[in-house]
Design an enzyme around this catalytic site. Structure first.
Site, PDB file in Angstrom:
ATOM      1  N   SER A   1       5.877   5.262  -2.250  1.00 12.82           N
ATOM      2  CA  SER A   1       5.320   3.903  -2.709  1.00 12.82           C
ATOM      3  C   SER A   1       6.134   3.110  -3.879  1.00 12.82           C
ATOM      4  O   SER A   1       5.843   2.149  -4.065  1.00 12.82           O
ATOM      5  CB  SER A   1       3.807   4.206  -3.078  1.00 12.82           C
ATOM      6  OG  SER A   1       3.026   4.658  -2.469  1.00 12.82           O
TER       7      SER A   1
ATOM      8  N   SER B   1       2.699   1.693  -1.853  1.00 14.65           N
ATOM      9  CA  SER B   1       1.378   1.143  -2.234  1.00 14.65           C
ATOM     10  C   SER B   1       1.803   0.184  -3.510  1.00 14.65           C
ATOM     11  O   SER B   1       1.153  -0.733  -4.135  1.00 14.65           O
ATOM     12  CB  SER B   1       0.465   2.312  -2.890  1.00 14.65           C
ATOM     13  OG  SER B   1       0.991   3.012  -3.958  1.00 14.65           O
TER      14      SER B   1
ATOM     15  N   LYS C   1       2.383  -1.437 -12.387  1.00 12.02           N
ATOM     16  CA  LYS C   1       1.570  -1.112 -11.226  1.00 12.02           C
ATOM     17  C   LYS C   1       0.200  -0.910 -11.941  1.00 12.02           C
ATOM     18  O   LYS C   1      -0.010  -0.457 -12.922  1.00 12.02           O
ATOM     19  CB  LYS C   1       2.091  -0.043 -10.384  1.00 12.02           C
ATOM     20  CG  LYS C   1       1.251   0.212  -9.275  1.00 12.02           C
ATOM     21  CD  LYS C   1       1.767   1.600  -8.371  1.00 12.02           C
ATOM     22  CE  LYS C   1       0.894   1.579  -7.290  1.00 12.02           C
ATOM     23  NZ  LYS C   1       1.620   2.835  -6.511  1.00 12.02           N
TER      24      LYS C   1
END
Length: 470
Positions: free
Chosen positions: A177, A153, A78
């Site tokens: 997330s 996310s 990420k």
């Protein structure tokens, strides 16, 4: 050699290399082929490591005996994870050209375990979102229906694993997330106990909520990832001295006499009837597996979301104050609308005259939510709940209604408030779209969640063809 990266697990890949069926170079080339095939359409990776660099690393690993726990395994990070010499944007135009000079602790551990970092994954900017639509770049698309969101996310990490761009992805879970994108993409995602994995080198969203997790195809792969990344870190004072279990070795022991709690407050009005039916089918499966069902109460569930959206923006406003464009990054004019919304909300909650009414009250509610879970775990071993009240929704469907978007996390945010672990496991499909189930446990019970998740996973091996495969 052509390898089906989409269906390959980490455990299978390691066995294949050790048995000389294929090499680390084959794995990297397979992932790069999928990146070239899908990245432009699905907007998954913001940065891809140079092919020559990747192949050089893979060739070096192929000279070894693949004895490291992640020898030659391609992984995406990420884009909140600091990477030495590799662009790190946090999904924001503010850091569009930022290149760190050090690795996050998790990245250091993954590299030491033999993993090959293949790229940085798209995300909601700064981690602010549940859908991936708040990225300052192009939003990532769901691999099962490109007209829908993949969850956020950590959207890019989940889609990268689903589309075979990597064998695992890292994520951060502040309110959902890791688990929500895992649920929306038919994957396994863990939100560990707060302090189980170091946050050092991770661009912070809300420091007292942020946890570092992983997205994989199977529970065993996820257990292996946590085994490597968990543990005390001198660079992060919030990490715990609690010993790291050999999670993968504990998966073979079938849990006995497990009592599963069903929170009555989670059966809310407005939950999709298809999700409700899927959840009932999951409870039936767990009962057939020999688990005992028991209703529990989490009485402050209705207050949890309001609590979360006072405390988190307050921490966001503090953490984002450092990005002023003076030392690095672009000016604050580059912040997206969601970042600005959270900065303003948090600043307001912390301002003179409103601190007691909002922030201090929310901290008291946070304690009550934590107590709810502690009381429930006196009577049950784990709590089971749907991962989302709805199926993956259409891109743009909730973009103009922030409150409606925030409520997509209603089953997940209380877990972060309480600081306890939660594991999303695929629960099947409804009208061709993935549905997830989450197992929630008391602090430091990751091994129990993995063991229960593995038993449940064994009964749910159906994986229909995604639209990208058609």
């Amino acid at each position: 050699m052509t390898i089906d990266i989409k269906s390959l697990t980490i455990i299978q890949a390691l066995e294949g290399m050790r048995n000389k069926k294929f090499t680390a170079v084959d794995l990297v080339q397979g992932c790069l082929a999928n990146i070239n095939k899908y990245n432009d359409d699905y907007h998954v990776l913001l940065t891809v490591v140079d092919e020559a660099v990747l192949l050089t690393k893979a060739k070096e690993i192929d000279k070894t005996d693949y004895s490291l726990p992640l020898s030659g395994i391609p992984i995406v990070l990420k884009d909140l994870f600091s990477t030495d010499g590799l662009r790190t944007t946090a999904g924001s135009k503010v850091l569009e050209n930022y290149t760190p000079v050090y690795d996050a602790t998790v990245v250091t551990k993954l590299k030491a375990a033999g993993a090959i970092i293949i790229g940085k994954a798209n995300q909601d900017a700064w981690g602010h979102g549940s859908s991936g639509e708040n990225t300052d770049y192009k939003p990532t698309k769901n691999p099962f229906d490109p007209s829908r969101v993949p969850g956020g996310s950590s959207s890019g990490s989940a889609v990268a694993v689903s589309l075979g761009m990597a064998l695992a992805g890292t994520g951060t879970d502040t309110g959902s997330s890791v688990r929500l994108p895992a649920a929306f993409c038919n994957l396994v995602g863990l939100k560990p106990t707060y302090g189980r994995v170091s946050r050092y080198g991770i661009i912070a969203m809300a420091s007292s909520f942020d946890t570092i997790g992983h997205i994989t195809k199977t529970v065993s792969d996820n257990a292996l990832m946590l085994e490597i990344t968990a543990g005390k870190d001198p660079y992060d004072a919030t990490t715990s001295h609690c010993p790291v279990a050999k999670y993968t070795q504990l998966l073979s022991s079938t849990p006995k006499s497990i009592t599963v709690g069903i929170p009555k407050e989670y059966m809310i009005e407005g939950i999709d009837k298809k999700i409700q039916k899927s959840f009932e089918e999951t409870l039936s499966t767990l009962t057939k597996l020999g688990f005992q069902m028991k209703e529990v109460s989490l009485p402050h569930t209705n207050d949890a979301m309001a609590c979360y959206y006072i405390l988190v923006p307050s921490e966001v406003s503090s953490n984002l104050a450092r990005y002023d464009g003076v030392r690095y990054g672009n000016s604050r004019q580059s912040f997206g609308s969601e970042a600005k919304r959270r900065i303003m909300t948090g600043t307001y909650a912390l301002s003179a005259g409103y601190y007691d009414a909002f922030y201090q009250t929310a901290t008291k509610v946070r304690s009550l939510v934590k107590q709810d879970f502690e009381n429930a775990f006196r009577n049950v071993d784990v709590i089971v709940a749907p991962s989302s009240p709805s199926l993956p929704f259409k891109i743009g469907e909730k973009a103009d209604d922030p409150v409606k978007m925030y409520l997509s996390d209603v089953f997940m945010c209380p877990v972060n408030i309480a600081g306890v672990p939660s594991l999303n496991v695929p629960a099947g499909f409804v009208v061709g779209l993935p549905v997830g189930i989450q197992f929630i446990g008391p602090q430091w019970s990751e091994e129990k969640l993995f063991a229960i998740g593995a038993v449940y996973e064994h009964t749910n091996k159906i994986r229909p063809v995604s639209q990208s495969d058609q």
